[in-house]
Design an enzyme around this catalytic site. Structure first.
Site, PDB file in Angstrom:
ATOM      1  N   TYR A  10       0.644  -1.220   0.091  1.00 21.28           N
ATOM      2  CA  TYR A  10      -0.066   0.074   0.007  1.00 21.28           C
ATOM      3  C   TYR A  10       0.718   1.344  -0.025  1.00 21.28           C
ATOM      4  CZ  TYR A  10      -4.754  -1.818   0.686  1.00 21.28           C
ATOM      5  OH  TYR A  10      -6.099  -2.292   0.305  1.00 21.28           O
ATOM      6  N   LYS A  44       2.764 -15.471   2.336  1.00 25.21           N
ATOM      7  CA  LYS A  44       3.052 -16.148   1.034  1.00 25.21           C
ATOM      8  C   LYS A  44       4.565 -16.435   0.926  1.00 25.21           C
ATOM      9  CE  LYS A  44       1.360 -17.698  -2.909  1.00 25.21           C
ATOM     10  NZ  LYS A  44       0.654 -18.689  -3.155  1.00 25.21           N
ATOM     11  N   ASP A  87      -3.511 -17.945   0.548  1.00 27.97           N
ATOM     12  CA  ASP A  87      -4.286 -18.915  -0.418  1.00 27.97           C
ATOM     13  C   ASP A  87      -5.109 -19.806   0.361  1.00 27.97           C
ATOM     14  OD1 ASP A  87      -1.933 -20.225  -0.149  1.00 27.97           O
ATOM     15  OD2 ASP A  87      -1.956 -20.877  -2.538  1.00 27.97           O
ATOM     16  N   ASP A 140      -6.694  -6.846   4.036  1.00 32.02           N
ATOM     17  CA  ASP A 140      -7.754  -5.961   3.444  1.00 32.02           C
ATOM     18  C   ASP A 140      -8.605  -7.208   2.704  1.00 32.02           C
ATOM     19  OD1 ASP A 140      -9.190  -3.957   2.083  1.00 32.02           O
ATOM     20  OD2 ASP A 140      -8.131  -4.263   0.282  1.00 32.02           O
ATOM     21  N   ASP A 173     -12.544  -8.722   4.306  1.00 23.95           N
ATOM     22  CA  ASP A 173     -13.748  -8.771   3.686  1.00 23.95           C
ATOM     23  C   ASP A 173     -14.391 -10.112   3.490  1.00 23.95           C
ATOM     24  OD1 ASP A 173     -13.631  -5.778   3.135  1.00 23.95           O
ATOM     25  OD2 ASP A 173     -14.344  -6.184   1.052  1.00 23.95           O
TER      26      ASP A 173
END
Ligand code: IPM
Ligand code: MG
Length: 353
Positions: free
Chosen positions: A138, A188, A220, A244, A248
């Protein structure tokens, strides 16, 4: 207790309006609150040409806590990136050093049918996602769209300093200690060096917390496990971008993104409190938005910034009560319940208080 109120765009002013009424109701119990309103996001671009104007910066810096609605709207998508409403949000997070984003995903038993997952998969769900909020891709440099070898390339940089990982790991480990003592760190590391460092530093920091059971999961797999068997998780900690996305996803386990509050904290407990949902331009101004996530955000504010546990728990109990009474905004409506609008929901919470 000085609170800077930033209603923002879309449904922001409607939902924040109800949350402010809830805070005002607490004043009658002797809780001393001072509230001042300012502009952030698209409304600030319209009024001042800047999504995080100087006047807002001053007020936000001087306040003990910030209450935010939501920012953004399709009319701003055409603006240059520095003037986008989202830049205001990222700007205030960075400016105030709000590196620790706490996003609880809690299923109210009354809403078990509102989830798109089977009730038995989500019943009793209580997860806390701890998302790092001021680093990662970001904010990493270099960034931008450039020309290389005669064609355009888009560039962003995923970067974390050891100190940034360590301080968010500590927040997550402390949080786990106060809950089910389980922490799952998401990365990851099979592909990205940045997240190899993430895993190493979290593992090292966790040595100071032998009472917390630490596990690691690739992002994942974590996305898959969240819908397969979400109740295996207690606290999850991850970087800005993975957080983020996963937050959600986790929100939908609880039935509606309209129910989930969040806290973004600095090193000293100052915080910005906001619902995790967006500005919902499609229903803005119609008086139908669910104000509960914002109202629950005020409970987090009272708990984390002002150490007013009793008042925080009262707000949460009031929300639970209105759900038990069968009141539902459109996003969580099911047949047999009573559908209400934003203000009526606010009225009911205040009555329940
Ligand atoms: C969130 C939002 C923001 C983010 C956007 C609006 C910049 O999606 O708070 O999750 O990506 O952090
Ligand atoms: Mg998001």
């Amino acid at each position: 207790m000085k609170i800077c109120v930033l209603p923002g765009d879309g449904i922001g002013p409607e939902i924040v309006g109800q949350a402010v009424r809830v805070l005002e109701a607490l004043r009658q119990d002797g809780i001393k609150l001072e509230m001042e309103t300012a502009l952030l996001g698209g409304c600030a671009v319209d009024a001042a040409g800047d999504p995080y104007p100087e006047a807002t910066r001053k007020l936000a810096r001087a306040a003990d806590a910030v209450l935010l609605g939501a920012v953004g709207g399709p009319q701003y998508d055409v603006l240059p990136r520095e003037q986008r409403p989202e830049r205001g949000l990222l700007g205030i997070r960075k400016d105030l050093g709000l590196f620790a984003n706490l996003r609880p995903a809690l299923l109210y038993p009354e809403l078990a049918n509102a989830s798109s997952l089977k009730p038995e998969v989500v019943a009793g769900l209580d997860i806390l996602i701890v998302r790092e909020l001021t680093g990662d891709i970001y904010f990493g440099e270099p960034r931008g769209i450039a020309v290389r070898n005669g064609e355009k390339v888009g560039v962003n940089t995923m970067i974390y300093a050891e100190s940034e990982i360590r301080r968010i790991a500590r927040v997550a480990l402390e949080a786990a200690r106060k809950r089910g003592r389980k922490l799952c760190s998401v990365d990851k590391m099979n592909v990205l060096e940045c997240t190899q460092l993430w895993r190493d530093v979290v593992t090292d920091e966790a040595k100071q917390y032998p009472d917390v059971e630490l596990s690691h999961m690739l992002v994942d797999n974590a996305a898959m496990q969240l819908v397969r068997n979400p109740k295996q998780f207690d606290v999850m900690v991850t970087g800005n971008m993975f957080g983020d996305i996963l937050s959600d996803e986790a929100s939908m386990l609880t039935g509606s993104i309209g129910m989930l509050p969040s806290a973004s904290l600095d090193e000293k407990g100052k915080g910005l409190y906001e619902p995790i949902h967006g500005s919902a331009p499609d229903i803005a101004g119609k008086g139908v938005a669910n104000p509960l996530a914002t109202i629950l955000s005020t409970a987090m504010m009272l708990r984390y910034t002002f150490n007013q546990e009793t008042a925080a728990a009262r707000i949460e109990a009031a929300v639970k009560k209105v759900l038990q009474q069968g009141l539902r905004t459109g996003d969580i409506f099911e047949p047999g319940m009573r559908q209400v609008g934003t203000k009526e929901m606010g009225d009911a919470v205040i009555a329940a208080l």
